[in-house]
Design a protein around this motif. Structure first.
Motif, PDB file in Angstrom:
ATOM      1  N   GLN A  20     -10.723   4.990   2.747  1.00 54.15           N
ATOM      2  CA  GLN A  20      -9.547   5.100   3.613  1.00 54.15           C
ATOM      3  C   GLN A  20      -8.540   6.094   3.027  1.00 54.15           C
ATOM      4  O   GLN A  20      -7.981   6.933   3.738  1.00 54.15           O
ATOM      5  N   LYS A  21      -8.343   6.015   1.727  1.00 50.08           N
ATOM      6  CA  LYS A  21      -7.410   6.934   1.076  1.00 50.08           C
ATOM      7  C   LYS A  21      -7.955   8.354   1.060  1.00 50.08           C
ATOM      8  O   LYS A  21      -7.219   9.326   1.255  1.00 50.08           O
ATOM      9  N   ALA A  76     -10.515 -13.300  11.967  1.00 55.17           N
ATOM     10  CA  ALA A  76     -11.177 -12.021  11.713  1.00 55.17           C
ATOM     11  C   ALA A  76     -10.933 -11.581  10.277  1.00 55.17           C
ATOM     12  O   ALA A  76      -9.939 -11.957   9.645  1.00 55.17           O
ATOM     13  N   ASN A  77     -11.862 -10.768   9.794  1.00 57.87           N
ATOM     14  CA  ASN A  77     -11.726 -10.127   8.492  1.00 57.87           C
ATOM     15  C   ASN A  77     -11.924  -8.634   8.705  1.00 57.87           C
ATOM     16  O   ASN A  77     -13.037  -8.190   9.005  1.00 57.87           O
ATOM     17  N   ASP A  78     -10.861  -7.870   8.597  1.00 61.39           N
ATOM     18  CA  ASP A  78     -10.919  -6.414   8.759  1.00 61.39           C
ATOM     19  C   ASP A  78     -11.336  -5.798   7.431  1.00 61.39           C
ATOM     20  O   ASP A  78     -10.526  -5.204   6.709  1.00 61.39           O
ATOM     21  N   VAL A  79     -12.599  -5.957   7.092  1.00 61.87           N
ATOM     22  CA  VAL A  79     -13.117  -5.462   5.806  1.00 61.87           C
ATOM     23  C   VAL A  79     -12.912  -3.947   5.746  1.00 61.87           C
ATOM     24  O   VAL A  79     -13.181  -3.224   6.710  1.00 61.87           O
ATOM     25  N   THR A  80     -12.445  -3.473   4.584  1.00 63.70           N
ATOM     26  CA  THR A  80     -12.014  -2.073   4.460  1.00 63.70           C
ATOM     27  C   THR A  80     -12.480  -1.469   3.141  1.00 63.70           C
ATOM     28  O   THR A  80     -12.265  -2.065   2.079  1.00 63.70           O
ATOM     29  N   ALA A  81     -13.097  -0.313   3.226  1.00 65.53           N
ATOM     30  CA  ALA A  81     -13.404   0.462   2.026  1.00 65.53           C
ATOM     31  C   ALA A  81     -12.147   1.258   1.668  1.00 65.53           C
ATOM     32  O   ALA A  81     -11.909   2.345   2.187  1.00 65.53           O
ATOM     33  N   ARG A  82     -11.336   0.683   0.782  1.00 71.09           N
ATOM     34  CA  ARG A  82      -9.999   1.235   0.550  1.00 71.09           C
ATOM     35  C   ARG A  82     -10.047   2.634  -0.043  1.00 71.09           C
ATOM     36  O   ARG A  82      -9.227   3.495   0.296  1.00 71.09           O
ATOM     37  N   LYS A 102     -16.557   2.196  -3.767  1.00 71.69           N
ATOM     38  CA  LYS A 102     -16.408   1.439  -5.004  1.00 71.69           C
ATOM     39  C   LYS A 102     -15.264   0.432  -4.908  1.00 71.69           C
ATOM     40  O   LYS A 102     -14.954  -0.251  -5.888  1.00 71.69           O
ATOM     41  N   GLN A 103     -14.606   0.347  -3.739  1.00 71.58           N
ATOM     42  CA  GLN A 103     -13.451  -0.542  -3.596  1.00 71.58           C
ATOM     43  C   GLN A 103     -13.378  -1.076  -2.160  1.00 71.58           C
ATOM     44  O   GLN A 103     -12.659  -0.548  -1.318  1.00 71.58           O
ATOM     45  N   LEU A 118       0.815  -1.217   0.000  1.00 81.38           N
ATOM     46  CA  LEU A 118       0.000   0.000   0.000  1.00 81.38           C
ATOM     47  C   LEU A 118       0.846   1.264   0.000  1.00 81.38           C
ATOM     48  O   LEU A 118       0.320   2.365   0.149  1.00 81.38           O
ATOM     49  N   GLY A 119       2.167   1.094  -0.162  1.00 81.09           N
ATOM     50  CA  GLY A 119       3.052   2.238  -0.258  1.00 81.09           C
ATOM     51  C   GLY A 119       3.306   2.944   1.053  1.00 81.09           C
ATOM     52  O   GLY A 119       3.589   4.155   1.066  1.00 81.09           O
ATOM     53  N   ASN A 120       3.240   2.197   2.162  1.00 83.77           N
ATOM     54  CA  ASN A 120       3.415   2.794   3.478  1.00 83.77           C
ATOM     55  C   ASN A 120       4.705   2.332   4.138  1.00 83.77           C
ATOM     56  O   ASN A 120       5.201   1.231   3.874  1.00 83.77           O
TER      57      ASN A 120
END
Length: 258
Positions: free
Chosen positions: A150-151, A141-147, A106-107, A74-76
């Protein structure tokens, strides 16, 4: 021991899952598993009950960028100390419950993780040894994320906090050595993530101690320890399965919101 929370014909109970994969049963226990385990006379085939999230935490504390390869994808940068954020208790769902895709994003992506469940009496400003004793067990666990959110937001609250964005299960496994376990995520039986807990930047006792110096950990609270590389989008119609070695499988369908 495998501790499950489940619905049966008579209501909701905690129980101990016993047997091998071909013939699992669940034996009901009296009250809550944090006390002395005492069995009732009730027992069911696991296929005849519905598993719920194995615990209802007051809070879910998550650790970001705790695998170097995931931080890199993720470039971090790798953080110098644990990077914490929270998921609300309302994001928690159980096995087979649907991950619901919000229209704002959308992601949406999966993040397979080993989860730590805190037992009594909890932990506050705990050293490493005390932190280890505060651990009741572990689950998937599943840390579902709207990427995309987040950005856009920079901070994580909205992207991680939607209802259904924290599947937990299938049960809590106690007395497990988690120093080197496989963490896997499959989407429609395609392997997307495959890592090992030995590659955690901050190990489990370090995380529990660190979090307890920020906030009091109550019995039943959950810590998500980070996700390995390979996160990718999920879409309506998918089935996401998180598998942690020594625990079991956590499978959830993905649906869109009308």
């Amino acid at each position: 021991m495998r501790i499950a929370r489940f619905v049966h014909a008579g209501g909701m109970s905690f129980g101990v899952v016993e047997g091998d994969p071909d013939g699992l049963t669940v034996a009901e226990i009296e009250g809550h598993p944090f006390g002395q385990i005492s069995f009732t006379t009730q027992r069911w085939a696991l296929a005849d009950v519905r598993l719920l999230s194995p615990i209802l935490p007051s809070k879910v504390v998550c650790v970001g960028r705790n695998y170097a390869e995931h931080a890199a994808e993720l470039g971090n940068e790798v953080p110098k100390e644990p990077l914490l954020f929270l998921k609300p208790s309302t994001s928690v769902i159980g096995p087979r419950d649907a991950i619901r895709l919000p229209p704002q994003s959308k992601q949406v992506e999966h993040e397979a993780e080993l989860a730590v469940v805190i037992g009594p009496p909890g932990a506050r400003r705990a050293d490493r040894a005390t932190a280890e004793r505060a651990i009741f067990g572990y689950t998937c666990a599943n840390d579902v994320t709207a990427r995309d959110l987040q950005k856009a937001d920079v901070q994580f609250t909205r992207a991680k906090g939607f209802d259904s964005f924290c599947p937990l299960g299938p049960w809590i496994t106690t007395s497990l050595d988690v120093s080197d376990l496989e963490v896997r995520c499959e989407v429609n039986e395609e392997v997307r993530q495959l890592g090992r807990t030995k590659d955690l930047i901050f190990d489990v006792p370090t995380l529990v101690s660190y979090v307890s110096h920020v906030m009091t950990l109550l019995p039943g609270d959950v810590i998500l320890t980070g996700t390995p590389a390979g996160v990718s989008p999920i879409t309506a119609g998918d089935t996401v399965t998180v598998r942690v070695e020594g625990i079991g499988d956590l499978a959830n369908p993905v649906v869109g919101l009308e």
